[in-house]
Design a protein around this motif. Structure first.
Motif, short mmCIF file in Angstrom:
data_model
loop_
_atom_site.label_atom_id
_atom_site.label_comp_id
_atom_site.label_asym_id
_atom_site.label_seq_id
_atom_site.Cartn_x
_atom_site.Cartn_y
_atom_site.Cartn_z
N ARG A 29 0.83 -1.21 0.00
CA ARG A 29 0.00 0.00 0.00
C ARG A 29 0.86 1.25 0.00
O ARG A 29 0.57 2.22 -0.69
CB ARG A 29 -0.95 0.01 1.19
CG ARG A 29 -2.01 -1.07 1.18
CD ARG A 29 -3.15 -0.77 0.22
NE ARG A 29 -3.75 0.52 0.43
CZ ARG A 29 -4.72 0.79 1.30
NH1 ARG A 29 -5.22 -0.16 2.05
NH2 ARG A 29 -5.20 2.00 1.39
N LEU A 30 1.93 1.24 0.78
CA LEU A 30 2.81 2.41 0.84
C LEU A 30 3.59 2.58 -0.45
O LEU A 30 3.80 3.70 -0.91
CB LEU A 30 3.78 2.31 2.03
CG LEU A 30 3.13 2.44 3.40
CD1 LEU A 30 4.16 2.21 4.49
CD2 LEU A 30 2.45 3.78 3.56
N LEU A 34 4.24 5.99 -3.64
CA LEU A 34 5.56 6.62 -3.70
C LEU A 34 5.81 7.32 -5.02
O LEU A 34 5.44 6.83 -6.08
CB LEU A 34 6.66 5.57 -3.49
CG LEU A 34 6.89 5.09 -2.08
CD1 LEU A 34 7.98 4.05 -2.06
CD2 LEU A 34 7.25 6.23 -1.16
N THR A 35 6.48 8.46 -4.93
CA THR A 35 6.89 9.18 -6.14
C THR A 35 8.38 9.01 -6.39
O THR A 35 8.87 9.36 -7.43
CB THR A 35 6.55 10.68 -6.02
OG1 THR A 35 7.19 11.19 -4.86
CG2 THR A 35 5.05 10.89 -5.93
N ARG A 110 10.94 10.05 7.45
CA ARG A 110 9.84 10.72 8.14
C ARG A 110 8.55 10.58 7.33
O ARG A 110 7.50 10.25 7.86
CB ARG A 110 10.19 12.20 8.37
CG ARG A 110 9.17 12.95 9.18
CD ARG A 110 9.62 14.37 9.51
NE ARG A 110 10.20 15.09 8.39
CZ ARG A 110 11.51 15.38 8.25
NH1 ARG A 110 12.38 14.99 9.16
NH2 ARG A 110 11.95 16.04 7.20
N ASP A 111 8.63 10.81 6.02
CA ASP A 111 7.47 10.68 5.14
C ASP A 111 6.92 9.26 5.18
O ASP A 111 5.71 9.05 5.31
CB ASP A 111 7.83 11.08 3.71
CG ASP A 111 6.68 10.87 2.76
OD1 ASP A 111 5.66 11.57 2.90
OD2 ASP A 111 6.80 10.00 1.86
N TRP A 112 7.81 8.28 5.08
CA TRP A 112 7.38 6.88 5.09
C TRP A 112 6.69 6.55 6.41
O TRP A 112 5.63 5.95 6.43
CB TRP A 112 8.59 5.97 4.87
CG TRP A 112 8.26 4.52 4.95
CD1 TRP A 112 7.73 3.74 3.97
CD2 TRP A 112 8.41 3.67 6.08
NE1 TRP A 112 7.55 2.46 4.42
CE2 TRP A 112 7.96 2.39 5.72
CE3 TRP A 112 8.90 3.88 7.37
CZ2 TRP A 112 7.98 1.32 6.59
CZ3 TRP A 112 8.90 2.80 8.24
CH2 TRP A 112 8.45 1.55 7.84
N ARG A 113 7.27 6.98 7.54
CA ARG A 113 6.68 6.71 8.85
C ARG A 113 5.31 7.36 8.99
O ARG A 113 4.37 6.76 9.50
CB ARG A 113 7.61 7.22 9.95
CG ARG A 113 8.19 6.12 10.79
CD ARG A 113 8.90 6.60 12.02
NE ARG A 113 9.69 7.80 11.89
CZ ARG A 113 10.90 7.86 11.33
NH1 ARG A 113 11.45 6.78 10.84
NH2 ARG A 113 11.55 8.98 11.27
N GLU A 114 5.20 8.61 8.53
CA GLU A 114 3.91 9.31 8.63
C GLU A 114 2.86 8.63 7.77
O GLU A 114 1.71 8.47 8.20
CB GLU A 114 4.09 10.78 8.22
CG GLU A 114 4.85 11.60 9.24
CD GLU A 114 5.26 12.98 8.74
OE1 GLU A 114 4.98 13.32 7.56
OE2 GLU A 114 5.87 13.72 9.53
#
Length: 156
Positions: A29-30, A34-35, A110-114
């Motif tokens: 899902r993550l 992703l870009t 940080r982006d991945w964790r959020e």
């Protein structure tokens, strides 16, 4: 544990399958949103380790990740080239390098964790209260399970 021998025998496998399934679905899902390219397996583990322990050395990272030193050295070279890690000479031992995340890597993690927290929060919110309570109560036991696995891997 349940006293029914059939349940007792299948529980570890069911638990492992559930944990792997949840992790795989979260990753999928993550990845879909992703870009930029996502660090793969050991790269992501190394970045998270350096984030948790800024200045860690290559050999210490290899030991912590249970990987060969040359494998971690190769990962470090790749991540330095990709602008995710910086390598600083250890002032106490000029032959040793200390690893630090770049600003880009910090932002990526940080982006991945959020995004991961938001995804899991949305799915947990869809559960009924009893299931949310059961998951919350299971977190300490899951942490202990992870610690047991880590300790076992550290034993010679």
């Amino acid at each position: 544990m349940d006293s029914d021998p059939r349940t007792t025998q299948t529980f570890p496998e069911e638990l492992a399958d559930a944990l792997v399934g949840v992790q795989r679905l979260i990753r999928r899902r993550l990845r879909a949103g992703l870009t930029v390219t996502r660090p793969r397996g050991a790269e992501a583990e190394l970045l998270r380790l350096v984030e948790a322990r800024p200045g860690i050395g290559v050999s210490e990272a290899a030991k912590e990740l249970h990987l060969a030193g040359n494998s971690v050295s190769t990962l470090v070279n790749q991540l330095v080239r990709d602008g995710q890690l910086t390598r600083r000479t250890d002032p106490a031992d000029r032959r040793a390098a200390r690893l630090l995340l770049t600003g880009a890597a910090q932002a990526r993690l940080r982006d991945w964790r959020e995004r991961r927290a938001a995804l899991v929060r949305r799915q947990v919110d869809r559960l009924d209260q009893a299931d949310r309570d059961a998951l919350r109560a299971a977190v300490p036991a899951l942490r202990r399970l992870a610690e047991n696995l880590r300790e076992e891997a550290d034993r010679p």
